[in-house]
Scaffold this motif. Structure first.
Motif, short mmCIF file in Angstrom:
data_model
loop_
_atom_site.label_atom_id
_atom_site.label_comp_id
_atom_site.label_asym_id
_atom_site.label_seq_id
_atom_site.Cartn_x
_atom_site.Cartn_y
_atom_site.Cartn_z
N LEU A 231 0.82 -1.21 0.00
CA LEU A 231 0.00 0.00 0.00
C LEU A 231 0.86 1.27 0.00
N PRO A 232 0.34 2.32 -0.63
CA PRO A 232 1.01 3.63 -0.54
C PRO A 232 1.00 4.09 0.93
N PRO A 233 1.94 4.94 1.33
CA PRO A 233 3.00 5.51 0.49
C PRO A 233 4.23 4.62 0.40
N TRP A 234 4.25 3.51 1.20
CA TRP A 234 5.46 2.68 1.21
C TRP A 234 5.71 2.06 -0.16
N SER A 235 4.65 1.71 -0.89
CA SER A 235 4.84 1.14 -2.23
C SER A 235 5.52 2.13 -3.15
N TRP A 236 5.22 3.45 -2.98
CA TRP A 236 5.87 4.47 -3.82
C TRP A 236 7.36 4.54 -3.51
N VAL A 237 7.66 4.46 -2.21
CA VAL A 237 9.07 4.52 -1.80
C VAL A 237 9.84 3.33 -2.37
N ARG A 238 9.26 2.16 -2.24
CA ARG A 238 9.95 0.96 -2.72
C ARG A 238 10.09 0.98 -4.24
N ARG A 239 9.05 1.39 -4.92
CA ARG A 239 9.12 1.42 -6.39
C ARG A 239 10.16 2.44 -6.86
N SER A 240 10.28 3.54 -6.16
CA SER A 240 11.27 4.54 -6.54
C SER A 240 12.70 4.06 -6.32
N ALA A 241 12.84 3.01 -5.47
CA ALA A 241 14.18 2.47 -5.20
C ALA A 241 14.58 1.37 -6.17
N MET A 242 13.65 0.94 -7.02
CA MET A 242 13.95 -0.20 -7.90
C MET A 242 15.08 0.12 -8.87
N ASN A 243 15.00 1.23 -9.58
CA ASN A 243 16.04 1.55 -10.55
C ASN A 243 17.40 1.79 -9.90
N PRO A 244 17.48 2.57 -8.81
CA PRO A 244 18.78 2.72 -8.14
C PRO A 244 19.36 1.38 -7.67
N ALA A 245 18.49 0.49 -7.18
CA ALA A 245 18.99 -0.82 -6.73
C ALA A 245 19.51 -1.64 -7.90
N LEU A 246 18.84 -1.54 -9.06
CA LEU A 246 19.31 -2.25 -10.25
C LEU A 246 20.65 -1.71 -10.74
N LYS A 247 20.88 -0.41 -10.55
CA LYS A 247 22.18 0.15 -10.90
C LYS A 247 23.27 -0.43 -10.01
N VAL A 248 22.95 -0.58 -8.73
CA VAL A 248 23.91 -1.21 -7.81
C VAL A 248 24.16 -2.65 -8.24
N LEU A 249 23.09 -3.35 -8.62
CA LEU A 249 23.21 -4.74 -9.05
C LEU A 249 24.13 -4.86 -10.26
N GLU A 250 23.99 -3.96 -11.21
CA GLU A 250 24.85 -4.01 -12.40
C GLU A 250 26.29 -3.66 -12.04
N LYS A 251 26.47 -2.70 -11.15
CA LYS A 251 27.82 -2.31 -10.74
C LYS A 251 28.54 -3.47 -10.06
#
Length: 667
Positions: A231-251
């Protein structure tokens, strides 16, 4: 027994082992070894390849450009993937045990984790192979597998096996959910967003997985998030962290594409990210590149039988061990060494901050490949090996060795935990099993420090390490290691390995009381056949008609080459110390243990005789699963029995009652 006869037999076996070990390098300047094929690794690879195939089979077949896979979207060569999936399944069909389950290696007991992963792999593969891999024999095999899982306790037993450590149980359940075998509600949510924090903060964030499993935390955490409601707003926070986390994963992904060079970890990441393509289809270049590079790694790491090992190789580790083993021989002149060998060992040192763990420069990992991570077992191993070669190189390489060892020493000093022990990868991650301080790693670091110039910092560090070892000694006198086990023991631990690694070349700082108790443990643990370790699975294997004889006489035994060699080397390394202590009437030796030195001599003789007979029977070509990978994933390494036995008999050849330097009398 006549000392001339003993020395002759030991010398003959040692010379044979040395020739074989030196020849094993082939045309290379270092050793590579060979890890056992793994049903667990093979199953995870099949699941990842099947998930990728099923996702893209409606697209036209495109061969992935290996040079550009990190820059392009994940593409699938359908024919190639089907071939890999089919060959992997064919190999798995040969690995099922009589109880219906699957073990990690061809010599391993069935376990619930590997068996569930095979079930998931077969389920996903069946959707790729249609009916071509599903006959009556396959149906019977699947029924036997399901019966094993039911008898073993099912999903509750799987959870119980790993307790609070989610490092492995969550990936397994995630794999089962991807295969449709369990609902996604069975998969725990993982805080993938924690990966966006600086690595230095990971140990303060209460991570539910061990330090080296952060890639799985990100990929599986996102797969679960995309499959569940939040549920929002936590879902918004987590979704906003997906791309930054994927950048870490690639690094964190190495050039080879394989996280830690490990098939299971890489496969879990790939299958999880592929699953998010269905639930979160928005384009993401980081995700696409990670998938493509991971798939490339899986394609390139399959072996000729169609199976996968747990890791590509342990080249740095087995090379360091081989150097130290050959150098144990009192007649060794390093004629097998070369400038290229020394240069290769030096080149394996990590000289930049590591993107995976954030480790400082100065350490060594287990292989020269890009997926290696510096750790506290391979670093002292490399330091000891280079120290053994230092006096046999030119001044330029001597200076290079000194500088490399100094950097390695600094790295180890910075890794020591507050309890005085050394962890594997990261300081301070002590809550989960494979991140805690380890007795065998701590003793290894202390042995490496003993070969280098001392300073106030290292002296204090060693004393803290000694206090940790003394506090970690078990009530029976043994020490338990972290990365090695014995599958025939109820707790799957290996006190023979741990005790031997603490005692070999132990200094008086450890204390004569601790040393005596450790030696007594080894003496009391010696098997009736003269060796150490092993158990019922060893006896069963060598009693079978298809296996080689256990000894030159053909007698069936229970001991392993690896554990026997380790125990013999440790006892032989302490002979001089014990002789002096008992001659001086040290209270720990007399009158309480007046015959400890004689008993140790007899144990060394019996163990050496066992090793010599086993070498004559070719048993050093049969490696046994004593090694753990993460989360108790068993493996055996082809070179372990050869290396460990060379090291042990090299030590034995120096003993006065073996080489005839003195009469065979008890001091």
């Amino acid at each position: 027994m006549d000392t001339t006869e003993i020395h002759s037999r030991v010398r003959e076996s040692l010379d044979q082992l040395r020739r074989e070990l030196i020849a094993d390098r082939g045309d290379s300047n270092h050793w590579t070894g060979r890890l056992s094929a793994s049903a667990l690794s093979t199953a995870t690879a099949i699941s990842a390849l099947s998930a990728a195939y099923l996702r893209s089979r409606n697209a036209p077949p495109v061969r992935a450009d290996r040079r550009d896979s990190r820059r392009g979207k994940p593409s699938v060569d359908h024919a190639r993937y089907l071939e890999l999936i089919r060959r992997g399944c064919d190999w798995l069909d040969t690995q099922q045990n009589a109880d219906g389950g699957f073990g990690d290696t061809d010599l391993s007991h069935s376990n619930i984790a590997t068996s569930y992963l095979v079930l998931a792999a077969r389920t996903l593969a069946a959707r790729c192979l249609s009916n071509e891999h599903q006959g009556s024999q396959f149906a019977a095999s699947q029924a036997a597998l399901q019966a094993y899982l039911d008898t073993a306790g099912g999903i509750p037993a799987l959870r119980e096996r790993y307790g609070s450590d989610k490092t492995f149980v969550v990936p397994i359940l995630n794999n089962l959910a991807i295969a449709g075998l369990v609902p996604w509600s069975e998969v725990a949510a993982l805080p993938f967003e924690a990966a966006v924090f600086p690595q230095s903060m990971y140990r303060f964030l209460g991570m539910p997985v061990v330090s080296y499993a952060v890639p799985a935390l990100v990929a599986i955490g996102q797969a679960k998030f995309c499959r569940s409601s939040c549920l929002p707003p936590w879902s918004w926070v987590r979704r906003s962290a997906m791309n930054p986390a994927l950048k870490v994963l690639e690094k964190m992904q190495p050039g080879s594409g394989g996280y830690l060079e490990a098939t299971p970890l890489t496969a879990f990441v790939v299958m999880s990210l592929v699953d998010t393509l269905s639930t979160s289809p928005l384009p993401n270049a980081n995700r696409d590149r990670v998938i493509a590079s991971g798939l490339r790694f899986l394609e390139e790491s399959v072996d000729e039988a169609g199976s996968w090992p747990i890791d590509t190789n342990l080249a740095t580790w087995v090379t360091s061990l081989s150097v130290a083993a050959l150098a144990n021989d009192p007649t060794d002149k390093r004629e097998w060494s070369s400038e290229l060998l020394v240069g290769w060992l030096l080149s394996c040192q990590h000289r930049q901050r590591h993107p995976f763990t954030g480790a400082d420069p100065g350490g060594w990992g287990w292989t020269d490949l890009s997926g290696a991570v510096p750790d506290a077992d391979d670093t002292p191993g490399a330091i000891i090996a280079l120290s053994k070669l230092r006096d046999f190189v030119d001044p330029q390489q001597t200076a290079q060795i000194d500088a490399a060892c100094a950097a390695g020493k600094k790295w180890l000093l910075g890794l020591q935990n507050r309890d005085g022990g050394w962890p594997t990868f990261c300081r301070g991650w002590g809550k989960l099993p494979f991140d805690r301080s380890s007795t065998d790693l701590t003793a290894h670091a202390i042995r490496a420090f003993a070969l280098m110039p001392t300073c106030a910092q290292s002296e204090a560090s060693v004393q803290r390490g000694i206090r940790f070892l003394r506090s970690a000694q078990q009530s029976d006198g043994s020490w338990l290691p972290l990365w090695f086990g014995n599958q025939d023991r109820p707790a799957e631990d290996n006190p023979i390995y741990g005790t031997a690694k603490v005692l070999v070349d132990a200094s008086d700082d450890l204390g004569s009381d601790a040393i005596v108790r450790g030696v007594q443990y080894l003496l009391h643990s010696q098997n009736a056949d003269g060796g150490w370790g092993g158990g019922s699975s060893v006896a069963g294997y060598f009693a079978s008609g298809d296996s080689p004889p256990a000894t030159s006489s053909g007698d069936v035994i229970t001991s392993t080459m690896e554990e026997t060699a380790l125990a013999v080397e440790a006892l032989a390394s302490l002979w001089g110390y014990m002789s002096v202590q008992e001659s001086a009437k040290n209270p720990e030796f007399s009158p309480k243990t007046p015959s400890l030195t004689a008993a140790t001599r007899d144990a060394i003789l019996a163990g050496s005789d066992w090793l010599v007979g086993a070498v004559a029977a070719g048993r050093h070509h049969v490696a046994w699963p004593i090694g753990f990978y993460f989360a108790k994933l068993w493996y055996h390494e082809r070179l372990y029995p050869l290396i460990f036995t060379t090291a042990a008999l090299g030590r034995v050849a120096t003993l006065p009652f073996i080489c005839g330097a003195e009469h065979d009398d008890t001091p």
